[in-house]
Design an enzyme around this catalytic site. Structure first.
Site, PDB file in Angstrom:
ATOM      1  N   ASP A   1      55.694  41.567  64.063  1.00  0.00           N
ATOM      2  CA  ASP A   1      54.959  40.619  64.912  1.00  0.00           C
ATOM      3  C   ASP A   1      53.499  41.008  65.113  1.00  0.00           C
ATOM      4  OD1 ASP A   1      56.791  38.632  65.369  1.00  0.00           O
ATOM      5  OD2 ASP A   1      57.542  39.459  67.261  1.00  0.00           O
TER       6      ASP A   1
ATOM      7  N   LYS B   1      50.760  38.489  65.944  1.00  0.00           N
ATOM      8  CA  LYS B   1      50.638  37.832  67.242  1.00  0.00           C
ATOM      9  C   LYS B   1      49.419  38.331  68.010  1.00  0.00           C
ATOM     10  CE  LYS B   1      55.396  36.350  67.989  1.00  0.00           C
ATOM     11  NZ  LYS B   1      56.621  36.457  68.815  1.00  0.00           N
TER      12      LYS B   1
ATOM     13  N   HIS C   1      51.380  33.400  62.877  1.00  0.00           N
ATOM     14  CA  HIS C   1      51.361  34.848  63.078  1.00  0.00           C
ATOM     15  C   HIS C   1      51.894  35.656  61.886  1.00  0.00           C
ATOM     16  CE1 HIS C   1      55.618  34.546  64.470  1.00  0.00           C
ATOM     17  NE2 HIS C   1      55.686  35.812  64.092  1.00  0.00           N
TER      18      HIS C   1
ATOM     19  N   HIS D   1      59.504  36.904  57.616  1.00  0.00           N
ATOM     20  CA  HIS D   1      60.675  37.049  58.480  1.00  0.00           C
ATOM     21  C   HIS D   1      61.037  35.764  59.223  1.00  0.00           C
ATOM     22  CE1 HIS D   1      57.397  37.945  61.360  1.00  0.00           C
ATOM     23  NE2 HIS D   1      58.234  37.536  62.305  1.00  0.00           N
ATOM     24  N   HIS D   2      60.219  34.714  59.088  1.00  0.00           N
ATOM     25  CA  HIS D   2      60.564  33.417  59.677  1.00  0.00           C
ATOM     26  C   HIS D   2      60.931  32.370  58.617  1.00  0.00           C
ATOM     27  CE1 HIS D   2      60.088  33.983  63.946  1.00  0.00           C
ATOM     28  NE2 HIS D   2      58.936  34.620  63.759  1.00  0.00           N
TER      29      HIS D   2
ATOM     30  N   ASP E   1      65.659  39.725  64.084  1.00  0.00           N
ATOM     31  CA  ASP E   1      64.695  39.110  65.003  1.00  0.00           C
ATOM     32  C   ASP E   1      65.344  38.007  65.824  1.00  0.00           C
ATOM     33  OD1 ASP E   1      62.076  38.681  66.086  1.00  0.00           O
ATOM     34  OD2 ASP E   1      61.831  36.975  64.734  1.00  0.00           O
TER      35      ASP E   1
END
Length: 257
Positions: free
Chosen positions: A114, A117, A142, A169-170, A198
């Site tokens: 992250d 962010k 992000h 990761h998203h 996550d």
């Protein structure tokens, strides 16, 4: 006599080439004259380099963890999130029998997942209520911001292996994720593993607008999303382990770091 001189010199030359390639290997001392002193000096140099590398590794590991904790500290409700995601990611990697070097890279990538962010405004990142479409679109930047940040870190070769997990990761297994809408195994390995870790931590952690859900409910959601949101293999490995070790999982959630 020429052989007696050339052989130890060649041995040291070969050893120095190994050092240049990153292989810190001791040499056997089978000589009894001045060349013995050279070999001894060489081995002392190798010992010094190994100590230096160990210290550098410890410092780098501490830096990753400190950076993750500093990022999470922006929001008291996400305190420890990156560290937990790293632990869950490594757990999945262990169940998948990844080698130790890959597990270490996975842990570092998850700690920094992250980092992007840092480029998101506080009024969006820390918003208590539902995000508008515009705000959510900014949040979705992000992973790319994080990948861009890491790509600027030197030495570049140390960061290259960490970037895919941070950037992807998203992504979703069905291709409906972001930032690139990658499908199935086109998503890099670290991204597929970290997506499970996550999501689980996000679902089970408290937020200002809701309390974290029970572990079994979160696992049921992940099970339902196998093959659509999450890679079915890594999702199932995580589910199986967590259901067999529910008390351990519960204790882990109580820890902020």
């Amino acid at each position: 006599m020429f052989h007696n001189i050339a052989e130890p010199i060649q041995t040291l030359e070969d050893a120095m080439q190994q050092i240049q390639q990153g292989n810190l290997v001791y040499q056997k001392d089978v000589y009894s004259d001045e060349f013995s002193k050279l070999i001894s000096g060489y081995n002392q140099m190798v010992s010094g380099l190994k100590r230096r590398d160990k210290i550098n590794k410890q410092l780098l590991d501490s830096l990753f963890t400190t950076l993750a904790l500093a990022l999470d500290a922006r929001d008291p409700y996400t305190a420890g999130h990156s560290v937990r995601v790293a632990k869950y990611s490594v757990l999945i990697g262990e169940q998948a029998q990844l080698d130790m070097e890959t597990l270490d890279l996975l842990r570092k990538s998850a700690l920094l997942h992250d980092i992007g962010k840092i480029g998101i405004r506080d009024d969006i990142l820390l918003k208590d209520g539902r995000l508008t479409d515009e705000e959510f679109n900014e949040i979705k930047t992000h992973p790319v911001i994080g990948a861009t940040i890491l790509s600027q870190v030197q030495p570049k070769v140390e960061m290259d292996a960490l970037i895919p997990g941070v950037k992807y990761h998203h992504e979703r297994y069905d291709g409906l994720g972001y930032p690139e809408g990658l499908l199935g195994e086109d998503i890099p390995l670290f991204g597929r593993i970290m997506a499970v870790a996550d999501a689980f931590d996000a679902m089970t952690s408290d937020r200002p607008y809701r309390k974290g859900m029970p572990i079994q409910k979160a696992l049921a959601i992940i099970e339902e999303g196998k093959g659509s949101q999450w890679d079915p293999k890594y999702a199932q490995l995580f589910i199986s382990y967590m259901r067999q070790n529910e008390q351990l999982a519960s204790d882990q959630l109580k820890k902020s770091v």
